[in-house]
Design a protein around this motif. Structure first.
Motif, short mmCIF file in Angstrom:
data_model
loop_
_atom_site.label_atom_id
_atom_site.label_comp_id
_atom_site.label_asym_id
_atom_site.label_seq_id
_atom_site.Cartn_x
_atom_site.Cartn_y
_atom_site.Cartn_z
N TYR A 24 -30.70 16.63 8.91
CA TYR A 24 -30.62 17.81 8.03
C TYR A 24 -31.99 18.26 7.52
O TYR A 24 -32.13 19.35 6.99
CB TYR A 24 -29.66 17.58 6.85
N GLU A 25 -32.99 17.38 7.65
CA GLU A 25 -34.33 17.78 7.21
C GLU A 25 -34.95 18.78 8.19
O GLU A 25 -36.03 19.32 7.94
CB GLU A 25 -35.22 16.54 7.07
N PRO A 80 -26.71 19.59 5.27
CA PRO A 80 -26.89 18.87 4.00
C PRO A 80 -25.94 19.31 2.89
O PRO A 80 -25.94 18.67 1.86
CB PRO A 80 -28.32 19.23 3.61
N GLU A 126 -12.61 19.82 4.55
CA GLU A 126 -13.31 18.99 5.54
C GLU A 126 -12.99 17.51 5.34
O GLU A 126 -12.81 16.76 6.31
CB GLU A 126 -14.82 19.27 5.48
N HIS A 176 -12.80 26.04 3.43
CA HIS A 176 -13.17 26.19 4.83
C HIS A 176 -13.45 24.85 5.49
O HIS A 176 -13.66 23.84 4.82
CB HIS A 176 -14.38 27.14 5.00
N ILE A 177 -13.41 24.86 6.81
CA ILE A 177 -13.87 23.73 7.63
C ILE A 177 -14.97 24.30 8.50
O ILE A 177 -14.75 25.24 9.28
CB ILE A 177 -12.73 23.14 8.48
N ASN A 178 -16.17 23.75 8.37
CA ASN A 178 -17.31 24.31 9.10
C ASN A 178 -17.54 23.59 10.42
O ASN A 178 -17.92 22.43 10.43
CB ASN A 178 -18.58 24.23 8.24
N LEU A 179 -17.30 24.28 11.52
CA LEU A 179 -17.61 23.70 12.84
C LEU A 179 -18.81 24.42 13.47
O LEU A 179 -19.05 24.32 14.67
CB LEU A 179 -16.38 23.76 13.75
N ASN A 237 -24.94 23.86 10.28
CA ASN A 237 -25.12 24.14 8.85
C ASN A 237 -26.40 24.95 8.63
O ASN A 237 -27.46 24.56 9.10
CB ASN A 237 -25.17 22.80 8.10
N LEU A 286 -28.24 25.22 6.15
CA LEU A 286 -29.23 24.60 5.25
C LEU A 286 -30.02 23.50 5.94
O LEU A 286 -30.87 22.87 5.30
CB LEU A 286 -28.54 24.05 4.00
N ILE A 287 -29.77 23.25 7.22
CA ILE A 287 -30.56 22.25 7.95
C ILE A 287 -32.01 22.74 7.99
O ILE A 287 -32.27 23.91 8.27
CB ILE A 287 -30.00 22.03 9.37
N GLY A 288 -32.92 21.84 7.69
CA GLY A 288 -34.34 22.19 7.60
C GLY A 288 -34.84 21.85 6.21
O GLY A 288 -34.06 21.44 5.35
N PRO A 289 -36.15 22.03 5.98
CA PRO A 289 -36.69 21.72 4.65
C PRO A 289 -35.92 22.52 3.60
O PRO A 289 -35.63 23.70 3.83
CB PRO A 289 -38.15 22.18 4.73
N ARG A 330 -30.99 20.32 -2.60
CA ARG A 330 -30.96 19.75 -1.24
C ARG A 330 -29.52 19.54 -0.76
O ARG A 330 -29.20 19.82 0.39
CB ARG A 330 -31.73 18.42 -1.24
N PHE A 331 -28.69 18.98 -1.64
CA PHE A 331 -27.31 18.65 -1.23
C PHE A 331 -26.31 19.41 -2.09
O PHE A 331 -25.74 18.85 -3.03
CB PHE A 331 -27.07 17.14 -1.40
N PRO A 332 -26.07 20.67 -1.80
CA PRO A 332 -25.18 21.43 -2.68
C PRO A 332 -23.72 21.00 -2.57
O PRO A 332 -23.24 20.67 -1.49
CB PRO A 332 -25.36 22.88 -2.21
N MET A 334 -19.79 21.42 -2.44
CA MET A 334 -18.90 22.43 -1.83
C MET A 334 -17.45 22.20 -2.25
O MET A 334 -16.52 22.59 -1.55
CB MET A 334 -19.00 22.38 -0.29
N ILE A 365 -21.96 29.21 2.48
CA ILE A 365 -22.76 28.02 2.17
C ILE A 365 -24.08 28.41 1.48
O ILE A 365 -24.46 27.80 0.48
CB ILE A 365 -23.01 27.16 3.44
#
Lengths: 280, 275
Positions: free
Chosen positions: A92-93, A196, A203, B134-137, B140, B142-145, B153-155, B157, B219
């Motif tokens: 996720y980073e 993340p 889910e 929702h179910i996210n397939l 995401n 938010l992947i990345g810095p 960082r970890f919201p 849901m 998201i």
């Protein structure tokens, strides 16, 4: 040469050079340990530690997740020479899977014979409580597979078997040690998601319906890379939040709580892993 | 500055200038065939995506690519006439860029709509479904810095879809005698429509409807703490795909979405007016 292989070798050479005083004394890391969220305490128990920050290793990114540092720690634990990862690299980073599994492949190149992985995970199974320890008996991978790409044949086969991703004899050893120490262990299936963002209630239900007991954002790529190379794996999760069917109005899933819950269970897990390594 | 942040800021600055001092309180994403709501926006300012730096041009059928800013009732809103879909080949950063731009402008609420396939066997073509989860397939967004200035960082849901807005929508629907379903939206990449086996899979995992959008937008809105209300128009249904002569056809779907547009428009309009 394949640029990925080159990268593994350059990093492994750096680590080997850094630990050469140990190697000269005939001590060679034989066990690799990945310390997950808040489980860094095991690192404090490693005797005569030699610390290599990831930032100094060529090709390594710096781990950014909360509750994580980024170091290899080499030293003695339970009478064995171990190499521990204090902080892992998460998908996720934004790093590619090649980088996520690079530290594992470096440890394997350095010569580890077994891999211990730990993580903090959300409870999917209703019977799990915060602070429970769960032996990972299998996983469901919902992340990209780290072996996608040309196969590195000298590391392992194109199509590695995943029938027993988590070593049966290590699981049995954990059961025995836990019984002796009076530690209660859950056993279950770990679902690897990317994060993340934390999972929605829908889910969580999905993961439960497909047979998951816990869900997290790490571990599975590392296990796949290790099993590709035939290295036996033991995995354990600390359950840091409980599954609900109906969420209270004020319920929030929050990273700080995860770290706190993981810390509380760390004492039990540290004792377990230390003793397992001693009995190997 | 981070590239992504500069992209968001440059686009937001440009849009802000073109809005001539208007301050939208709500953002609305108009999904497939739901463009009729755009016609109800009074005193509209239309800004084509093509005029905004960094924006790609939306290509999906039934979609245009414009921001429309104006009044809905007595509230200033900004609507996205056409969204950016992942299946068009854009990275997630671009898919969510228009949402982040609206958030930068200060919207306090996000309304999202879409056309979706019904996986719940009780659903019919033309049904409206309030998205309760929702179910996210999809990957995401938010992947990345992490962009710390936008959110954590970890919201969380746990309540991606605002319970208070859901209650209000149900009340409006009762009052206006509009039938609504309430269910779980499954987001997939597309662009091929789902196979009957995939429909069954989505039903088995707890999905009520499936579509190719919305979740990345939700998201990033939740990442920034913006409350969300979401609604789907059911444009085809699972059991039909089992028939030997069934074909999923994009034009039929747009027609079904258009037929439901009036009912959905009423609900969105009343919700915005009640903010």
């Amino acid at each position: 040469m394949d640029a990925r292989i080159e990268k593994i070798h350059v990093a492994a050479e750096f680590v080997n050079k850094a630990i050469s005083p140990l190697l000269l004394k005939g001590r060679k890391p034989e066990i690799g340990i990945v310390l997950g969220s808040g489980l860094g305490r095991l690192a404090d128990q490693i005797e005569d530690p030699l610390v290599i920050p990831y930032g100094k290793i060529p090709g390594f990114p710096v781990s950014t997740a909360i509750g994580h540092k980024g170091n290899f720690i080499i030293g003695n634990l339970g009478g064995k020479c171990v190499i521990a990862m204090q902080g892992r690299i998460h998908y996720y980073e934004g790093y590619g899977m090649d980088l996520v599994v690079l530290p594992i492949r470096v440890m394997m190149t350095v010569g580890i014979k077994k891999l211990f992985v730990s993580n903090a995970a959300g409870g999917v199974n209703f019977a799990f409580h915060v602070g429970d320890l769960m032996i990972i008996k299998d996983h469901i991978n919902l992340m990209p597979n780290p072996l996608i790409g040309p196969n590195m044949d000298h590391l392992g086969p194109r199509f590695p078997d995943m029938t027993r991703a988590y070593d049966r004899s290590l699981i049995n050893l954990a059961r025995k040690v836990a019984a002796d120490q009076g530690i209660t262990l859950q056993e279950g299936v770990y679902v690897g998601g990317t994060g993340p963002s934390y999972e929605t209630p829908a889910e969580y239900k999905y993961f439960r319906l497909i047979g998951g007991d816990a869900v997290g954002m790490s571990t599975v790529p590392e296990v796949i890379a290790a099993r590709h190379a035939g290295v036996p794996v033991f995995g354990i999760s600390v359950i840091t939040n409980e599954a609900h069917d109906d969420y209270a109005e004020d319920y929030v899933n929050d990273g700080d709580d995860v770290v706190v819950a993981a810390d509380a269970a760390a004492v039990k897990m540290t004792a377990l892993i230390r003793e397992m390594i001693e009995r190997l | 500055m981070n590239d992504q942040l500069s992209l968001i800021r440059a686009a937001a600055d440009c849009l802000s200038l073109q809005l001539k001092g208007r301050k939208p309180v709500a953002g609305i994403v108009l999904g497939s065939g739901l463009g009729k709501l755009a016609d109800q926006i009074e005193d509209p300012l239309v800004i084509p995506y093509g005029q905004i730096p960094g924006f790609p041009v939306s290509t999906a059928i039934g979609h245009k690519g414009n921001y429309i800013c104006g009044n809905l009732g007595d509230k200033c809103v900004i609507a996205m006439q056409g969204r950016i879909h992942y299946y068009e080949g854009y990275g997630m950063d671009l898919v969510v860029l228009p949402i982040r731009v609206m958030i930068s402008l200060g919207i306090q609420c996000l309304f999202v709509s879409n056309a979706a396939g019904g996986t719940n066997l009780a659903y019919h073509v033309g049904d409206l479904m309030i998205i309760k989860d929702h179910i996210n397939l999809l990957p995401n967004p938010l992947i990345g810095p992490n962009l710390d200035v936008l959110g954590p960082r970890f919201p969380d849901m746990t309540r991606a879809y605002d319970p208070a807005l859901i209650r209000k929508a149900e009340k409006i629907a009762r009052k206006e005698r509009i039938a609504v379903q309430k269910g779980v939206y499954v987001a997939v990449s597309g662009p091929c429509y789902e196979t009957p086996a995939e429909y069954k899979f989505f039903r088995l995992i707890g999905g009520d409807a499936v579509g190719m959008s919305t979740v990345p937008e939700v998201i990033v809105a939740r990442h920034a703490g913006v409350p969300v209300f979401g609604m789907s128009v059911i444009t085809d249904v699972a059991h039909a795909t089992e028939d030997d002569d069934y074909v999923t056809d994009g034009n039929v779907i747009v027609a079904a979405a258009n037929a439901a547009a009036d009912r959905m428009t009423v609900i969105f309009r009343r919700l915005v007016e009640g903010l």
